[in-house]
Design a protein around this motif. Structure first.
Motif, PDB file in Angstrom:
ATOM      1  N   SER A 157      -1.908  -7.929  -7.119  1.00  0.00           N
ATOM      2  CA  SER A 157      -2.698  -7.173  -6.162  1.00  0.00           C
ATOM      3  C   SER A 157      -3.957  -6.620  -6.799  1.00  0.00           C
ATOM      4  CB  SER A 157      -1.849  -6.019  -5.600  1.00  0.00           C
ATOM      5  OG  SER A 157      -2.602  -5.228  -4.739  1.00  0.00           O
ATOM      6  N   SER A 176      -7.911  -7.401  -6.011  1.00  0.00           N
ATOM      7  CA  SER A 176      -8.863  -6.345  -5.728  1.00  0.00           C
ATOM      8  C   SER A 176     -10.079  -6.438  -6.619  1.00  0.00           C
ATOM      9  CB  SER A 176      -8.171  -4.989  -5.921  1.00  0.00           C
ATOM     10  OG  SER A 176      -9.091  -3.957  -5.778  1.00  0.00           O
ATOM     11  N   TYR A 186      -6.583  -7.027  -0.555  1.00  0.00           N
ATOM     12  CA  TYR A 186      -5.219  -6.856  -1.044  1.00  0.00           C
ATOM     13  C   TYR A 186      -4.351  -7.995  -0.516  1.00  0.00           C
ATOM     14  CZ  TYR A 186      -6.937  -2.241  -2.142  1.00  0.00           C
ATOM     15  OH  TYR A 186      -7.679  -1.196  -2.639  1.00  0.00           O
ATOM     16  N   SER A 220      -4.522  -6.075   4.384  1.00  0.00           N
ATOM     17  CA  SER A 220      -4.984  -4.776   3.928  1.00  0.00           C
ATOM     18  C   SER A 220      -3.878  -3.750   4.159  1.00  0.00           C
ATOM     19  CB  SER A 220      -6.238  -4.372   4.702  1.00  0.00           C
ATOM     20  OG  SER A 220      -6.506  -2.999   4.509  1.00  0.00           O
ATOM     21  N   PRO A 221      -3.715  -2.776   3.246  1.00  0.00           N
ATOM     22  CA  PRO A 221      -2.655  -1.775   3.440  1.00  0.00           C
ATOM     23  C   PRO A 221      -3.050  -0.688   4.431  1.00  0.00           C
ATOM     24  CG  PRO A 221      -3.864  -1.292   1.460  1.00  0.00           C
ATOM     25  CD  PRO A 221      -4.434  -2.587   1.987  1.00  0.00           C
ATOM     26  N   ASN A 246      -7.337   4.533  -5.707  1.00  0.00           N
ATOM     27  CA  ASN A 246      -6.448   4.901  -4.606  1.00  0.00           C
ATOM     28  C   ASN A 246      -7.205   5.621  -3.497  1.00  0.00           C
ATOM     29  OD1 ASN A 246      -3.766   3.997  -5.242  1.00  0.00           O
ATOM     30  ND2 ASN A 246      -3.685   5.518  -6.885  1.00  0.00           N
ATOM     31  N   TRP A 254       1.623  -1.310  -1.719  1.00  0.00           N
ATOM     32  CA  TRP A 254       0.363  -0.729  -2.195  1.00  0.00           C
ATOM     33  C   TRP A 254       0.605   0.597  -2.920  1.00  0.00           C
ATOM     34  CZ3 TRP A 254      -2.459   3.742  -1.366  1.00  0.00           C
ATOM     35  CH2 TRP A 254      -3.787   3.708  -1.793  1.00  0.00           C
ATOM     36  N   THR A 293       1.662   0.492  -6.635  1.00  0.00           N
ATOM     37  CA  THR A 293       0.752  -0.139  -7.587  1.00  0.00           C
ATOM     38  C   THR A 293      -0.082   0.912  -8.307  1.00  0.00           C
ATOM     39  OG1 THR A 293       0.612  -2.099  -6.190  1.00  0.00           O
ATOM     40  CG2 THR A 293      -1.097  -1.828  -7.846  1.00  0.00           C
TER      41      THR A 293
END
Length: 496
Positions: A48, A52, A67, A71-72, A426, A452, A455
């Protein structure tokens, strides 16, 4: 706006952290760390992160990262609850879901991503008020010395003194010497006036820097004088050369052999009190510093005297750290977090209170963003000691202002400002959620969001010195709940 430093040597980092830990009125942590301090991500996390980074490199540097196949953001939005305000005293309907997330936890750790942002501080008061009024919480714990906490709590229980002066003295030179904490202490005292039979309390869970004054040592020696006067000469002998600790910087100039001798004497003093427990005094349940001040049974007086002596022993052991030895610094920081956790647990078990614990993110989380400095956190120790009765809540922010220092060992707290974070962080993704401010239950987020959240990524985690590199945080490995704010402002300087 200052730029981040690119590299900080391990030796300088650890040495600086050790000395900073001993400075000011609170043991404020330094959260800077070298890039190699980040925990190794899993294979899925690495993939991931790689995706990115590739997307970011191909863009102008401002585009959102990619991602994998999804997408998250949409998944995170499913778990997010809007936070309508961070100001205390307003309608708390928006906190109902947060109350459900907290459940039956007896200790709730509430972090802060900076040591000096108004919104972090006011949200702590807002949540504490809500927990007091709706869930029976009775103690606010702060990352200041045990002795400072008792001084504030005595004011809350007796009303003797003035909230502003008490806060100024107990929190002097710390990032919490701000109007926001004067407001909290004022509300707590007002609450106690209205509820004399169900009062709220203030505790400090940290070690004794920059000083442990003679009045605090008297809490221990006066107890022995009352209950076992024949042991007082020996206790005074053990505390000779140690009582009081006026300045930890001066204390650190003592030879290591002398510091170790004094720590051993403090431990002997603790054993002396442990061995002087009267038979038949009972164990009592106490109700906080009021019990320690002599309003409770003999059993309570003994328990408080022993805990106060324990605090002195904890501090002197910590002060045997060799600040020139990285391994010694790391071991001391681990000891400090364990001591804080044990102080909180002692208070909770002794009083039965539910506690809102305020500290920097690295101290309340299960894992630190700077594991090189904090190999095992207070939050991790609390989980070991309390299991599911402990719940950590982390804070993040997108942009804004806060208080820190140009150099950790010198100067005053002053205002710094940061803008939008990098796309690989983040905070960049969290701020894409449609709510300006929100919170989410990390444990029960949808699978795509959980991937996500598990990570490790760069994350702002600002302590006593700025600028410094971002921390490396996997949100789901550190917190059960996360509160994200779009913008923060610097905390307000205390009025004269």
């Amino acid at each position: 706006m200052a730029k981040h430093r690119n590299r900080i040597s391990r030796r300088r980092l650890l040495t600086t952290a050790a000395v900073i830990t001993l400075g000011a009125a609170a043991l404020a942590p330094v959260t800077a760390q070298a890039s190699q301090a980040a925990p190794a991500p899993s294979a899925s996390a690495s993939a991931s992160a790689s995706a990115s980074a590739s997307a970011s490199a191909a863009s102008t540097g401002r585009a959102a990262p990619v991602y994998g196949d999804q997408s998250p953001v949409r998944a995170l939005e499913q778990a997010a609850h809007p936070l309508r305000s961070t100001d205390p005293g307003r309608n708390t309907a928006d906190l109902r879901a947060l109350s459900s997330m907290i459940g039956n936890a007896k200790v709730v750790g509430l972090g802060e991503a900076t040591h000096g942002s108004h919104e972090f501080f006011t949200m702590k008061e807002r949540l504490f008020r809500h927990l007091v009024e709706e869930k029976g919480f009775t103690t606010f714990a702060l990352e200041v010395s045990w002795s400072a906490g008792l001084e504030i709590d005595e004011y809350l229980q007796t009303g003797k003194g003035d909230a502003r002066r008490i806060a100024k003295r107990a929190l002097a030179n710390s990032p919490w010497d701000r109007e926001e904490f004067v407001s909290l202490i004022t509300w707590m005292r007002d609450y106690n006036r209205r509820h004399p039979h169900h009062t709220v309390h203030f505790m400090g869970d940290d070690l004794g820097a920059p000083s442990i004054n003679d009045a605090f040592f008297a809490r221990v020696t006066d107890y022995v004088q009352r209950t076992h006067p024949e042991s007082l000469p020996r206790l005074n002998e053990l505390y000779a050369g140690l009582r009081p600790i006026d300045d930890v910087f001066a204390y650190f100039r003592k030879p290591m052999a002398e510091r170790q001798r004094l720590a051993d004497r403090a431990q002997q003093a603790l054993k002396l009190i442990t061995n002087r427990k009267d038979s038949g005094t009972g164990t009592g349940t106490g109700s906080g510093a009021g019990a320690e001040a002599g309003t409770a049974s003999g059993g309570d007086a003994y328990a408080w005297a022993m805990q106060n002596a324990q605090f002195i022993a904890q501090t002197t052991k910590f002060l045997t750290m060799d600040i020139n030895d990285p391994a010694s610094v790391t071991a001391a920081q681990r000891f400090r977090d364990e001591a804080m956790a044990r102080n909180v647990t002692w208070w909770q078990r002794r009083t039965g209170h539910k506690i809102l614990l305020s500290a920097q993110n690295d101290h309340v989380g299960y894992a630190a963003g700077a594991p090189e400095l904090y190999p095992k956190t207070q939050g991790s120790f609390l989980h070991d000691l309390m299991g599911g009765a402990y719940l950590p809540i982390g804070f993040s922010f997108y942009q804004g202002s806060f208080l820190s220092k140009d150099a950790a060992l010198t100067g005053d707290w002053k205002e710094f400002t940061v803008g939008a974070p990098k796309p690989t962080t983040n905070e960049h993704v969290l701020d894409k959620i449609r709510h300006r401010n929100f919170y989410l239950d990390v444990r029960h987020a949808p699978p795509a969001a959980r991937t996500w959240l598990n990570t490790t990524r760069p994350t702002r985690n600002i302590g006593t010195e700025f600028p410094h590199p971002d921390a490396h945080v996997a949100i789901a490995r550190s917190f059960d709940v996360l509160i994200h704010l779009h913008k923060v402002t610097a905390a307000t300087k205390t009025k004269p």
